[in-house]
Design a protein around this motif. Structure first.
Motif, short mmCIF file in Angstrom:
data_model
loop_
_atom_site.label_atom_id
_atom_site.label_comp_id
_atom_site.label_asym_id
_atom_site.label_seq_id
_atom_site.Cartn_x
_atom_site.Cartn_y
_atom_site.Cartn_z
N VAL A 74 0.86 -0.77 -0.36
CA VAL A 74 -0.25 -0.05 -0.40
C VAL A 74 0.69 1.13 -0.26
CG1 VAL A 74 -1.71 1.52 0.88
CG2 VAL A 74 -1.80 -1.38 1.47
N ILE A 75 0.82 2.07 -0.83
CA ILE A 75 1.52 3.92 -1.25
C ILE A 75 0.95 4.58 -1.05
CG2 ILE A 75 3.38 2.37 -2.51
CD1 ILE A 75 2.15 3.56 -4.82
N VAL A 76 -0.24 4.41 -1.41
CA VAL A 76 -1.63 5.47 -0.73
C VAL A 76 -2.88 5.04 0.12
CG1 VAL A 76 -2.73 7.92 -1.72
CG2 VAL A 76 -0.40 7.17 -2.14
N GLU A 77 -3.27 5.79 0.61
CA GLU A 77 -4.83 5.51 0.97
C GLU A 77 -5.61 7.12 1.56
OE1 GLU A 77 -5.69 3.21 4.54
OE2 GLU A 77 -3.64 3.23 4.89
N LEU A 78 -6.75 6.62 0.44
CA LEU A 78 -8.08 7.43 0.39
C LEU A 78 -9.02 7.59 1.41
CD1 LEU A 78 -9.18 7.45 -3.32
CD2 LEU A 78 -6.95 8.52 -2.39
N GLU A 79 -9.90 8.15 2.06
CA GLU A 79 -10.19 8.98 3.06
C GLU A 79 -11.50 7.52 2.99
OE1 GLU A 79 -13.15 9.47 5.57
OE2 GLU A 79 -13.90 10.28 3.32
N ARG A 160 -18.51 -9.09 1.50
CA ARG A 160 -17.13 -9.78 0.69
C ARG A 160 -16.75 -7.61 0.08
NH1 ARG A 160 -12.05 -9.96 0.47
NH2 ARG A 160 -11.88 -11.22 -1.16
N ARG A 161 -18.26 -7.28 -0.54
CA ARG A 161 -18.64 -6.67 -1.48
C ARG A 161 -18.24 -5.03 -0.82
NH1 ARG A 161 -21.54 -2.35 -2.78
NH2 ARG A 161 -21.81 -1.71 -5.24
N ALA A 162 -18.15 -4.94 0.22
CA ALA A 162 -17.53 -3.70 1.15
C ALA A 162 -15.84 -4.09 1.40
CB ALA A 162 -18.36 -3.57 2.39
N GLN A 163 -15.86 -5.43 1.27
CA GLN A 163 -14.27 -5.58 2.08
C GLN A 163 -13.62 -5.16 0.95
OE1 GLN A 163 -14.34 -9.80 3.44
NE2 GLN A 163 -13.17 -8.49 5.42
N LEU A 164 -14.78 -5.30 -0.54
CA LEU A 164 -13.64 -5.08 -1.81
C LEU A 164 -13.46 -3.62 -2.13
CD1 LEU A 164 -14.36 -7.73 -3.97
CD2 LEU A 164 -12.55 -7.64 -3.13
N VAL A 165 -15.31 -2.84 -2.00
CA VAL A 165 -15.01 -1.08 -1.97
C VAL A 165 -13.91 -0.82 -1.09
CG1 VAL A 165 -16.25 0.77 -1.71
CG2 VAL A 165 -17.74 -1.40 -2.65
N LEU A 166 -13.70 -0.85 0.17
CA LEU A 166 -12.64 -0.62 0.97
C LEU A 166 -11.39 -0.26 0.31
CD1 LEU A 166 -12.29 0.99 3.80
CD2 LEU A 166 -11.97 -1.60 4.42
N GLU A 167 -11.29 -2.33 0.29
CA GLU A 167 -9.41 -2.29 -0.45
C GLU A 167 -10.07 -1.68 -1.16
OE1 GLU A 167 -5.98 -4.01 -0.88
OE2 GLU A 167 -7.72 -4.22 0.69
N GLN A 168 -10.89 -0.84 -2.81
CA GLN A 168 -10.91 -0.34 -3.96
C GLN A 168 -9.60 1.11 -3.49
OE1 GLN A 168 -13.97 0.04 -5.72
NE2 GLN A 168 -13.39 -1.02 -7.10
N ARG A 169 -9.46 2.02 -1.67
CA ARG A 169 -9.62 2.76 -1.26
C ARG A 169 -8.19 3.22 -0.96
NH1 ARG A 169 -13.39 6.27 -2.14
NH2 ARG A 169 -12.82 8.04 -0.61
#
Length: 466
Positions: A74-79, A160-169
């Motif tokens: 992970v190099i950058v995290e979005l809010e 699981r979808r919510a996990q993936l949505v968070l992972e996209q950040r």
């Protein structure tokens, strides 16, 4: 006068022909003497402007210029406060079992009622209509149990979808290499612009422009010595990877790309260099002993050649295996493609130590809540049904890191590999000592089938042509 003119024309023509023959002989002698030293440039094999799949505001940046990064780091995290709240809501829904228990209890009561009224029906104590009504209600109760179980499965998918949505950040590096530049700072908005630039330095690409006079004399797999001119930097051995099929008519040149291994990042990119192509006699590996590969003697046309057989693999899919077979077609005597099924690890699940009673489960969940660990859910199917999962990862290193973080907070866990049966392929090739060396073919194989090894194998009848 006409005779003198014709004589003069003939003299000029033969002089031109003689000069052309002399030039061709000179060029042939220079080619036989070897390709002269060429100027070159060493560049990263990949330069990636890392972007985000979703827009958002930068919340944290974990790298700086010149930092080494691993692939997937992970190099950058979005809010992501809204996404975290959605994940917690989905987790709570996925962990709810009250509706299923309620429907199961109703179904058990309906079954008991059906048995009692069946006995009454035999004694003609109730009407057929009442019996049909009871039987239908019992069946509806069973279907309601199935409905709630389906809703539970959907809730787990939403979690699981919510996990993936968070992972996209979380923006991860697609390659292993060095951070060249940061384009964003904390608080800036990201949409379709890159956030950082990462260069892959292993291997390096050596780019060289060669006169068309040497077209056909440089082939993939050929080796060369590369010198940078820097102090204490001895020659490096590079392998030809690509040769342009289209030359530049204006300059009379064409491009060649070589691959230069750089596993410890000691060779910097962006340097000018000089490159000396090695003749085939210097590329050939030392003679192989009895343990370096299976050897078969082939006799024909009054001479004997030594054939060695090798197996390239594993190759993950048949398409890649076909591409590799086509690439090695001109460099091997015979080929044989083999397929086999193998069970491989496709992921790693971090599981909590199994509690013994429902009370222990509640106590464990309370401890997790107190520690601020919300990324968890109860498995509802499979061999680990009922176990508490604390994360799922594609790489074992990430799973170990999760396990260590949980252990530092006092939670005992175990890592359970997730298995999958896959088809893998091996390409057996037969080489003779007139062809490329195994080291050269290993480089070609690695450029097409990542992770494939080039190992000696027995020259069985199908491969040796016996």
């Amino acid at each position: 006068m006409r005779v003198k003119t014709r004589t003069l024309s003939l003299v000029v023509f033969f002089a031109f022909v003689a000069s052309g023959v002399h030039a061709n002989e000179y060029l042939a002698e220079s080619l036989d003497a070897g390709i002269p030293v060429q100027d070159c440039v060493m560049e990263p094999s990949e330069i990636v402007d890392v972007g985000s799949v979703v827009p958002g505001v930068v919340d944290a940046i974990h790298v700086h210029r010149s930092d080494l990064v691993k692939k997937g780091a992970v190099i950058v995290e979005l809010e992501s406060s809204v996404e975290r709240a959605s994940l917690e809501l989905a987790r709570a829904r996925a962990n709810q079992n009250t509706a299923i228990e309620l429907r199961e209890e109703s179904a058990r009561f309906g079954t008991l009622t059906q048995k009692r009224e069946q006995a009454l029906l035999r004694k003609s104590a109730i009407s057929q209509h009442e019996w049909d009504k009871t039987k239908t209600e019992a069946r509806i109760a069973e279907l309601q149990v199935q409905q709630e179980q389906d809703n539970k499965a959907i809730a787990e998918l939403e979690y699981r979808r919510a996990q993936l949505v968070l992972e996209q950040r979380r923006i991860r590096s697609p390659v292993e290499g060095v951070v060249m530049e940061r384009f964003k700072a904390v608080g800036e908005f990201v949409e379709d612009e890159p956030v950082a630039r990462v260069a892959q330095l292993n291997p390096l690409h050596v780019e060289v422009i060669v006169p068309v006079d040497y077209l056909g004399h440089i082939v993939p797999g050929m080796q060369a010595d590369v010198r940078t001119g820097l102090a204490n930097s001895g020659p490096y051995r590079a392998t030809v990877e690509r040769v342009d099929r289209v030359a530049d008519a204006a300059s009379g040149t064409y491009g060649v790309r070589l691959s230069l291994p750089n596993p410890d990042y000691k060779i910097p990119a962006g340097l000018r260099c000089q490159l000396n192509f090695l003749p085939p006699t210097q590329e050939s590996p030392p003679p192989m002993d009895d343990q370096s590969g299976a050897v078969v003697a082939l006799e024909g046309a009054g001479e004997t050649s030594i054939e060695r057989c090798y197996s390239v693999g594993p190759i993950q899919d048949e398409t890649t295996a076909g591409q590799l077979a086509e690439k090695l077609g001109d460099r091997s005597e015979r080929q044989l493609l083999r397929a086999a099924s193998k069970q491989v690890d496709v992921g790693y699940r971090v599981l909590a130590a199994a509690p013994n009673t429902p009370q222990e489960v509640e106590q464990y969940l309370a401890r997790l809540d107190k520690a601020g660990i919300t990324d968890r859910f109860v498995l509802m199917q499979g061999e680990s049904k009922g176990r508490l999962a604390l994360g799922y990862f594609r790489k074992i290193d990430f799973a170990h890191a999760r396990q260590e973080r949980l252990a530092s907070k006092g939670f005992a866990t175990e890592i359970l590999p997730q298995k999958k049966v896959v088809e893998q392929y091996w390409l057996d090739v037969a080489l003779t000592d007139e062809l490329d060396s195994p080291e050269q073919l290993q480089s070609i194989a690695a450029s097409i089938a990542s992770g494939a090894t080039f190992e000696p194998t027995a020259c069985h009848p199908e491969l040796a042509g016996r």
